[in-house]
Design a protein around this motif. Structure first.
Motif, PDB file in Angstrom:
ATOM      1  N   TYR A 258       0.836  -1.199   0.000  1.00 29.92           N
ATOM      2  CA  TYR A 258       0.000   0.000   0.000  1.00 29.92           C
ATOM      3  C   TYR A 258       0.871   1.249   0.000  1.00 29.92           C
ATOM      4  O   TYR A 258       2.027   1.222   0.397  1.00 29.92           O
ATOM      5  N   GLN A 259       0.260   2.325  -0.445  1.00 32.81           N
ATOM      6  CA  GLN A 259       0.892   3.643  -0.418  1.00 32.81           C
ATOM      7  C   GLN A 259       0.330   4.383   0.790  1.00 32.81           C
ATOM      8  O   GLN A 259      -0.893   4.574   0.885  1.00 32.81           O
TER       9      GLN A 259
ATOM     10  N   ALA B 189       0.072   7.428   1.603  1.00 25.72           N
ATOM     11  CA  ALA B 189      -0.681   8.656   1.331  1.00 25.72           C
ATOM     12  C   ALA B 189      -2.137   8.382   0.954  1.00 25.72           C
ATOM     13  O   ALA B 189      -3.003   9.235   1.170  1.00 25.72           O
ATOM     14  N   THR B 190      -2.428   7.208   0.421  1.00 26.74           N
ATOM     15  CA  THR B 190      -3.791   6.912  -0.020  1.00 26.74           C
ATOM     16  C   THR B 190      -4.431   5.757   0.758  1.00 26.74           C
ATOM     17  O   THR B 190      -5.536   5.330   0.439  1.00 26.74           O
ATOM     18  N   PHE B 191      -3.756   5.297   1.782  1.00 18.00           N
ATOM     19  CA  PHE B 191      -4.210   4.136   2.553  1.00 18.00           C
ATOM     20  C   PHE B 191      -5.346   4.523   3.493  1.00 18.00           C
ATOM     21  O   PHE B 191      -5.329   5.592   4.096  1.00 18.00           O
ATOM     22  N   SER B 192      -6.325   3.633   3.638  1.00 22.62           N
ATOM     23  CA  SER B 192      -7.468   3.895   4.507  1.00 22.62           C
ATOM     24  C   SER B 192      -7.849   2.624   5.268  1.00 22.62           C
ATOM     25  O   SER B 192      -8.176   1.604   4.656  1.00 22.62           O
TER      26      SER B 192
ATOM     27  N   GLU C 230     -11.367   1.485   4.403  1.00 25.84           N
ATOM     28  CA  GLU C 230     -11.446   0.683   3.179  1.00 25.84           C
ATOM     29  C   GLU C 230     -10.969  -0.742   3.433  1.00 25.84           C
ATOM     30  O   GLU C 230     -11.568  -1.696   2.924  1.00 25.84           O
TER      31      GLU C 230
ATOM     32  N   THR D 120       3.019   7.159  10.201  1.00 21.65           N
ATOM     33  CA  THR D 120       1.801   6.813   9.475  1.00 21.65           C
ATOM     34  C   THR D 120       0.840   5.921  10.266  1.00 21.65           C
ATOM     35  O   THR D 120      -0.373   6.086  10.137  1.00 21.65           O
TER      36      THR D 120
ATOM     37  N   HIS E 205      -3.124   6.782  10.542  1.00 18.85           N
ATOM     38  CA  HIS E 205      -4.158   5.930   9.952  1.00 18.85           C
ATOM     39  C   HIS E 205      -5.212   5.530  10.992  1.00 18.85           C
ATOM     40  O   HIS E 205      -6.407   5.525  10.703  1.00 18.85           O
TER      41      HIS E 205
END
Length: 162
Positions: A92-93, A95-98, A101, A119, A123
């Protein structure tokens, strides 16, 4: 006939209830100790030892899903655990990880995520919708963050190393 209908209703009720009470557990850890301060270092000897301790810690926990970033240190940390479970690792990246999701994508699963000092808490805080966890100190390793989701209730905790 009434007995068959009653049994069918009872079994259907149990099935529906079991689907509603799926429990999703997400474990999050920071990568183990780095060998140096270069941009993409491997784990140090101490870091390799910690990664092996994580493998031992998670030995009896039925982890099913593994996520990590593309850095060498996170991959080495998670590989020690994933290899014992014979599971593939997904990347995963940050910056766009959720986490929302991830939880929605894997309901009822047990997940391990390896990330970074800046991070992992972010998160979790984004997922919880409040600032609970502070950024991890650069020299702090071994924190285990656990998020459990069951019946639309979220429980979370931080376990610090002894």
């Amino acid at each position: 006939m009434k007995r068959v209908l009653f049994l069918t209703l009872v079994l259907t009720s149990f099935y529906i209830r079991s689907q509603e009470t799926q429990s999703t557990t997400i474990y999050l850890i920071r990568h183990a100790e780095k060998a140096d301060t270069s941009k993409n270092p491997e784990l140090s000897e101490q870091g390799i030892e910690r990664a092996l301790r994580w493998a031992n810690y998670f030995e009896k926990i039925p982890l099913e899903i593994f996520y990590t970033t593309l850095t060498i240190r996170t991959q080495q940390t998670i590989s020690s655990v994933a290899s014992t479970k014979n599971k593939e690792i997904q990347f995963y990246q940050p910056a766009t990880f959720s986490l929302k999701e991830i939880a929605a994508k894997h309901p009822g699963k047990t997940i391990l995520i390896v990330g970074h000092s800046n991070t992992i808490p972010k998160h979790i805080n984004d997922f919880l919708g409040e600032e609970i966890y502070e950024q991890i100190d650069e020299n702090e390793f071994g924190n285990l963050y656990t998020i459990s989701i069951s019946d639309n209730k979220v429980h979370h905790q931080l376990t610090k190393p002894k």
